[in-house]
Design an enzyme around this catalytic site. Structure first.
Site, PDB file in Angstrom:
ATOM      1  N   TYR A 137       0.864  -1.194   0.000  1.00 40.55           N
ATOM      2  CA  TYR A 137       0.000   0.000   0.000  1.00 40.55           C
ATOM      3  C   TYR A 137       0.892   1.233   0.000  1.00 40.55           C
ATOM      4  O   TYR A 137       0.709   2.144   0.795  1.00 40.55           O
ATOM      5  CB  TYR A 137      -0.873  -0.064   1.257  1.00 40.55           C
ATOM      6  N   HIS A 142      -2.759   7.582  -3.246  1.00 37.37           N
ATOM      7  CA  HIS A 142      -3.926   6.701  -3.188  1.00 37.37           C
ATOM      8  C   HIS A 142      -4.389   6.545  -1.746  1.00 37.37           C
ATOM      9  O   HIS A 142      -5.596   6.647  -1.456  1.00 37.37           O
ATOM     10  CB  HIS A 142      -3.568   5.328  -3.777  1.00 37.37           C
ATOM     11  N   ARG A 151     -12.028   9.727   6.434  1.00 36.56           N
ATOM     12  CA  ARG A 151     -11.491  10.537   7.530  1.00 36.56           C
ATOM     13  C   ARG A 151     -10.932  11.825   6.948  1.00 36.56           C
ATOM     14  O   ARG A 151      -9.703  11.998   6.826  1.00 36.56           O
ATOM     15  CB  ARG A 151     -10.383   9.768   8.269  1.00 36.56           C
ATOM     16  N   GLU A 207      -7.124  -1.359 -10.025  1.00 42.40           N
ATOM     17  CA  GLU A 207      -6.036  -0.782  -9.244  1.00 42.40           C
ATOM     18  C   GLU A 207      -4.763  -0.827 -10.079  1.00 42.40           C
ATOM     19  O   GLU A 207      -4.324  -1.896 -10.515  1.00 42.40           O
ATOM     20  CB  GLU A 207      -5.843  -1.519  -7.912  1.00 42.40           C
ATOM     21  N   GLU A 209      -1.048  -0.867 -10.472  1.00 41.70           N
ATOM     22  CA  GLU A 209       0.088  -1.237  -9.641  1.00 41.70           C
ATOM     23  C   GLU A 209       1.251  -1.734 -10.490  1.00 41.70           C
ATOM     24  O   GLU A 209       1.080  -2.122 -11.641  1.00 41.70           O
ATOM     25  CB  GLU A 209      -0.295  -2.345  -8.645  1.00 41.70           C
ATOM     26  N   ASP A 241      -4.871  -5.126  -9.680  1.00 39.11           N
ATOM     27  CA  ASP A 241      -5.418  -5.901  -8.558  1.00 39.11           C
ATOM     28  C   ASP A 241      -6.871  -5.487  -8.360  1.00 39.11           C
ATOM     29  O   ASP A 241      -7.190  -4.645  -7.527  1.00 39.11           O
ATOM     30  CB  ASP A 241      -4.593  -5.648  -7.300  1.00 39.11           C
ATOM     31  N   GLN A 248     -15.693  -5.050  -0.187  1.00 36.84           N
ATOM     32  CA  GLN A 248     -14.558  -4.691   0.666  1.00 36.84           C
ATOM     33  C   GLN A 248     -14.994  -3.835   1.859  1.00 36.84           C
ATOM     34  O   GLN A 248     -14.533  -4.040   2.987  1.00 36.84           O
ATOM     35  CB  GLN A 248     -13.511  -3.952  -0.159  1.00 36.84           C
ATOM     36  N   LYS A 261     -10.941  -9.009  -2.989  1.00 33.89           N
ATOM     37  CA  LYS A 261      -9.682  -8.932  -3.724  1.00 33.89           C
ATOM     38  C   LYS A 261      -9.225 -10.278  -4.283  1.00 33.89           C
ATOM     39  O   LYS A 261      -8.352 -10.297  -5.154  1.00 33.89           O
ATOM     40  CB  LYS A 261      -8.583  -8.406  -2.796  1.00 33.89           C
ATOM     41  N   THR A 368      -1.891   0.575  -5.201  1.00 34.08           N
ATOM     42  CA  THR A 368      -2.278   1.522  -6.242  1.00 34.08           C
ATOM     43  C   THR A 368      -1.357   2.740  -6.252  1.00 34.08           C
ATOM     44  O   THR A 368      -1.128   3.370  -5.216  1.00 34.08           O
ATOM     45  CB  THR A 368      -3.728   1.977  -6.027  1.00 34.08           C
TER      46      THR A 368
END
Length: 436
Positions: A137, A142, A151, A207, A209, A241, A248, A261, A368
């Site tokens: 990650y 991202h 948040r 995603e 990657e 991905d 999720q 996933k 990502t």
């Protein structure tokens, strides 16, 4: 870090038709893969222009010597795991000798030409048996974009800038480019629903990657020092991905991704070697003032000097409407691998820091890789702000998330003045409807 040599010379030309100036596979690239010619069994090959050089047949000619021959011999059996396990020495020797044999003026041209196959007539396979797959990650933009949706005042969790976050994924559902992806079914719960329901995902996403192929492994219980991490990296590919965002959102707490996933991941089938990418190595982006320095086990002078990659990354969308109207793909994103917060070396060192044994052919995903603005979002959940602002296409269609019949294409290129551009080949797949 890998050094520059004669194989990177921008003036090199190949006798293979169409190789010079090829957008992905000029002679300066020479990626490794596994292919089947029409009616033939899977075998190792090297991509050159629009052709594939049969490595097994090349070995039989006796033209490869020493460590290069050892590498080609290890590439037998329809998977490259044994070749990846040999490390940089044999891999570099194979690249050097292949470059000599394929360059303009090579005396061996007439012996090698019959060993070339037109790529369009071949089937490409996974280049190695993938024992384990771990997804990281490390794309900070991202992580911030996703975090802001939940948040707004504190998008990054406290651990993000201290530790490369990752989770163990599912290796069995990784497929090569061109394999369709079936829309998954799963359990989800709408915010206003009293209870969850089971059915096809309505928020299917991509995603963007990079995939990282592990070469030599490490013994169980023996960490990989950050200064040696690059020695364990055999190459790179593109990785999509796929993510079912609605599934999720319901399932990921407290243990993280699962069915959202594990239904499919798509990779480009060629392993672009660290040697080919040497011209595109750069220093990681400077950490903003106030960010913590990496802990000592993640900090190495060489890795901080050239442990990142400058690769342009593109996401293209083809919909049924665009296809029927003869319109070009819609560009969803134009990002760059330089936007990773952690280097690949740090990913490898952290993965093994607790004693986990990596093995040849294991695959790591970067997570990502988005850029700092809306034009560089590596997923639709970012590009559409969670579906609130849909993409508007030239066909008159709109997309919040992927619909059946849509196709996603990922591309990557290394560009640097004074060097030949190289690419990864496409990573593409079309979405099929869920099983009833």
């Amino acid at each position: 870090m890998t050094i520059l040599d004669q194989t990177h010379d921008a003036a090199l030309r190949s006798w293979v038709p169409g190789a010079d100036g090829h957008p992905d596979f000029p002679i300066q690239n020479l990626p490794l893969g596994v292919f089947s010619p029409a009616g033939g069994a899977p075998r190792a090959g090297i991509a050159i222009g629009d052709h594939i050089l049969d490595l097994t047949a090349l070995l039989a000619t006796g033209l490869l010597q020493g460590e290069a021959a050892r590498a080609a011999e290890a590439a037998g059996g329809g998977a490259l795991n044994a070749l990846l396990a040999l490390g940089a020495g044999p891999r570099r020797a194979l690249r050097a000798q292949a470059s000599e044999l394929l360059r303009e003026g090579a005396a061996e041209r007439d012996r090698i030409a019959p060993l070339l196959h037109e790529a369009s007539a071949c089937t490409l396979h996974l280049p190695a048996r993938i024992g384990d797959y771990t997804d990281f990650y490390v794309g900070i933009h991202h992580a911030e974009n996703i975090g802001k949706q939940f948040r707004p005042d504190n998008p990054l969790l406290p651990n993000y800038k201290h530790v490369p976050i990752g989770y163990h994924g599912r290796a069995s559902s990784i497929r090569p480019s061109g394999t369709p992806v079936r829309r998954p079914r799963g359990q989800s719960k709408a915010p206003d629903a009293a209870a969850p329901s089971f059915g096809p995902s309505a928020r299917l996403d991509l995603e963007l990657e990079l995939g990282v192929w592990i070469g030599p492994g490490n013994e169980l219980g023996t960490p990989i020092p950050i200064g040696e991490a690059q020695d364990h990296i055999a190459g790179y590919c593109l990785l999509n991905d796929w993510s079912a965002r609605d599934i999720q959102a319901w399932e990921y707490q407290p243990l993280g991704p699962f069915l959202a996933k594990n239904f499919a991941s798509t990779i480009s089938p060629w392993i672009v070697t660290p040697e080919a990418l040497a011209p595109f190595r750069i220093a990681p982006a400077a950490r903003p003032e106030g960010d913590p320095a990496p802990l000592p086990y993640l900090l190495d002078e060489a890795d901080q000097g050239s442990g990142a990659l400058d690769l342009s990354l593109d996401v293209l969308l083809v919909t049924p409407g665009l296809r029927e109207a003869g319109l070009p793909p819609h560009r969803v994103s134009a990002s760059n691998a330089r936007h990773m917060y952690w280097t690949v070396g740090q990913m490898v060192a952290h993965h093994a820091s607790g004693g986990c044994n990596l093995q040849p052919g294991d695959l790591l995903g970067t997570g990502t890789i988005s850029g700092p603005d809306r034009t560089a979002c590596g997923s639709l959940v970012e590009a559409t702000l969670g579906g609130r602002e849909p993409l508007r296409l030239a066909s008159g269609e709109e997309r919040r998330f992927l619909e059946d019949g849509d196709e996603i294409i990922l591309r990557a290129r290394g560009l640097r003045e004074g060097f030949a551009p190289i690419g990864f080949g496409e990573c593409r797949a079309v979405i099929l409807g869920a099983v009833a």
